[in-house]
Design a protein around this motif. Structure first.
Motif, short mmCIF file in Angstrom:
data_model
loop_
_atom_site.label_atom_id
_atom_site.label_comp_id
_atom_site.label_asym_id
_atom_site.label_seq_id
_atom_site.Cartn_x
_atom_site.Cartn_y
_atom_site.Cartn_z
N GLY A 154 36.32 41.97 16.98
CA GLY A 154 35.69 42.19 18.27
C GLY A 154 36.50 43.17 19.08
N ARG A 155 36.30 43.13 20.39
CA ARG A 155 37.07 43.99 21.29
C ARG A 155 38.30 43.22 21.76
NH1 ARG A 155 34.20 48.49 23.18
NH2 ARG A 155 32.03 48.54 22.50
N PRO A 156 39.49 43.61 21.31
CA PRO A 156 40.68 42.83 21.61
C PRO A 156 41.12 42.99 23.06
CG PRO A 156 41.29 44.80 20.43
CD PRO A 156 39.78 44.78 20.47
N PHE A 157 41.78 41.96 23.57
CA PHE A 157 42.36 42.03 24.91
C PHE A 157 43.64 41.20 24.93
CE2 PHE A 157 39.76 38.18 25.14
CZ PHE A 157 40.61 37.29 25.78
N THR A 158 44.54 41.60 25.78
CA THR A 158 45.77 40.85 26.05
C THR A 158 46.17 41.14 27.49
OG1 THR A 158 48.09 40.54 25.44
CG2 THR A 158 47.18 42.73 25.13
N LEU A 159 46.79 40.16 28.12
CA LEU A 159 47.20 40.33 29.51
C LEU A 159 48.71 40.46 29.65
CD1 LEU A 159 44.24 39.08 29.76
CD2 LEU A 159 44.97 38.37 32.02
N GLN A 160 49.37 40.84 28.58
CA GLN A 160 50.83 41.02 28.64
C GLN A 160 51.22 42.17 29.56
OE1 GLN A 160 52.15 41.47 24.60
NE2 GLN A 160 51.93 39.30 24.12
N HIS A 161 50.33 43.16 29.68
CA HIS A 161 50.62 44.33 30.52
C HIS A 161 49.54 44.54 31.57
CE1 HIS A 161 53.82 45.28 27.69
NE2 HIS A 161 52.95 45.20 26.70
N GLY A 162 48.98 43.45 32.07
CA GLY A 162 47.98 43.57 33.12
C GLY A 162 46.57 43.27 32.63
N ILE A 163 45.62 43.42 33.54
CA ILE A 163 44.23 43.04 33.30
C ILE A 163 43.43 44.14 32.62
CG2 ILE A 163 43.28 43.94 35.46
CD1 ILE A 163 42.60 40.43 34.01
N GLY A 164 44.03 45.31 32.39
CA GLY A 164 43.30 46.49 31.95
C GLY A 164 42.50 46.31 30.67
N THR A 165 43.12 45.76 29.60
CA THR A 165 42.41 45.64 28.33
C THR A 165 41.28 44.62 28.43
OG1 THR A 165 44.03 43.98 27.58
CG2 THR A 165 44.43 46.28 26.99
N PHE A 166 41.47 43.57 29.23
CA PHE A 166 40.40 42.59 29.42
C PHE A 166 39.25 43.20 30.21
CE2 PHE A 166 38.41 39.15 31.91
CZ PHE A 166 37.92 38.39 30.88
N ARG A 167 39.56 43.98 31.24
CA ARG A 167 38.52 44.62 32.04
C ARG A 167 37.69 45.57 31.18
NH1 ARG A 167 41.56 46.92 35.74
NH2 ARG A 167 41.27 45.28 37.32
N GLN A 168 38.34 46.32 30.32
CA GLN A 168 37.63 47.26 29.46
C GLN A 168 36.76 46.54 28.44
OE1 GLN A 168 40.23 49.96 27.44
NE2 GLN A 168 38.57 51.19 26.56
N ALA A 169 37.29 45.47 27.82
CA ALA A 169 36.53 44.73 26.83
C ALA A 169 35.36 43.99 27.48
CB ALA A 169 37.43 43.74 26.09
N LEU A 170 35.56 43.53 28.70
CA LEU A 170 34.52 42.77 29.40
C LEU A 170 33.29 43.62 29.64
CD1 LEU A 170 33.92 40.04 30.82
CD2 LEU A 170 34.85 41.07 32.92
N ARG A 171 33.47 44.93 29.79
CA ARG A 171 32.33 45.83 30.06
C ARG A 171 31.38 45.94 28.89
NH1 ARG A 171 35.14 44.80 34.40
NH2 ARG A 171 34.50 46.07 36.19
#
Length: 252
Positions: A154-171
């Motif tokens: 899927g579209r991976p996310f991690t919050l180790q360095h902020g919300i950025g990867t989750f925000r991008q995957a959420l879109r």
């Protein structure tokens, strides 16, 4: 080549000291070549097939036995490195996290069981406390502890360095159902006290958000609350887009 060097060495012993020194050099070069060839063969062998150690006693790949007579071949190096375990291997769509210490294994099982009680969306998993591995070092069979789960894409996310990867995957979520389930997963993460959240966003699946490498605690995590806030903001964005396209029908 090594066998040829042995024959040459025996022959040269009959001919004098000078020939013996030459034969020893040839034997050393042959041994190095054979060892390098063995390393190359270990890299080339695919880890994606099942192996029975009784039928293949001289296999070059390490063996992981999770249950009696249930072995899988694994690479010399793990698919992912891990600070809390020996590593993570992926074989035939299954993820094997191998622990050498029982305390780390018990903590991981406790976190996963705790997450299930709060309905945190995770991959299906099963623990194997009596596993063993052979071929990762110079010794024989070694006792290990294994957690097996399904390999997720899927579209991976991690919050180790902020919300950025989750925000991008959420879109990538475009339906009200997916957004609602994602919000429910974030609420469960807050309730269970999920630490260091990471996982995958999977639009259109039964679980559009799945968490991996689960660690829980008795206190809630601020980053999980940030995830929930991000889902709320994205919901507002989708509703605004729906209002703009209201003349053409509901955006959902």
């Amino acid at each position: 080549m090594l066998r040829t060097a042995r024959v040459l060495y025996r022959f040269c012993r009959l001919c004098g000291t000078r020939f013996v020194m030459c034969a020893r050099r040839v034997w050393h070069v042959a041994a190095v070549c054979d060892r390098n060839a063995l390393k190359a063969r270990r890299v080339e062998v695919s880890p994606s097939f099942l192996v029975n150690p009784l039928r293949h006693p001289h296999t070059l790949m390490p063996l992981l036995e999770i249950q009696r007579n249930n072995c899988v071949t694994i690479d010399l190096k793990p698919y992912w490195s891990s600070r809390e375990s020996a590593g993570v291997w992926v074989v035939n769509g299954q993820v094997y996290k191998v622990y050498t210490r029982v305390n780390g294994f018990n903590n991981a099982v406790h976190s996963l069981s705790h997450a299930e009680e709060y309905a945190l969306p995770t991959a299906e998993w099963k623990s194997f406390p009596n596993a063993r591995v052979s071929g990762l070092d110079d010794g024989g069979w070694k006792r290990v502890y294994v957690i097996r789960s399904r390999f997720i894409q899927g579209r991976p996310f991690t919050l180790q360095h902020g919300i950025g990867t989750f925000r991008q995957a959420l879109r990538s979520l475009t339906t009200e159902r997916d957004v609602n389930l994602c919000e429910r997963g974030c609420l469960a993460a807050i309730s269970v006290g999920l630490q260091d959240p990471q996982g995958f966003i999977r639009p259109g699946t039964a679980n559009p958000i799945l968490f991996i490498d689960v660690h829980t605690s008795s206190s809630s995590s601020a980053v999980c609350e940030d995830m929930l806030s991000e889902v709320g903001c994205y919901r507002v964005e989708l509703e605004e887009k729906r209002d703009e396209l209201d003349d053409e029908g509901d955006y959902w």
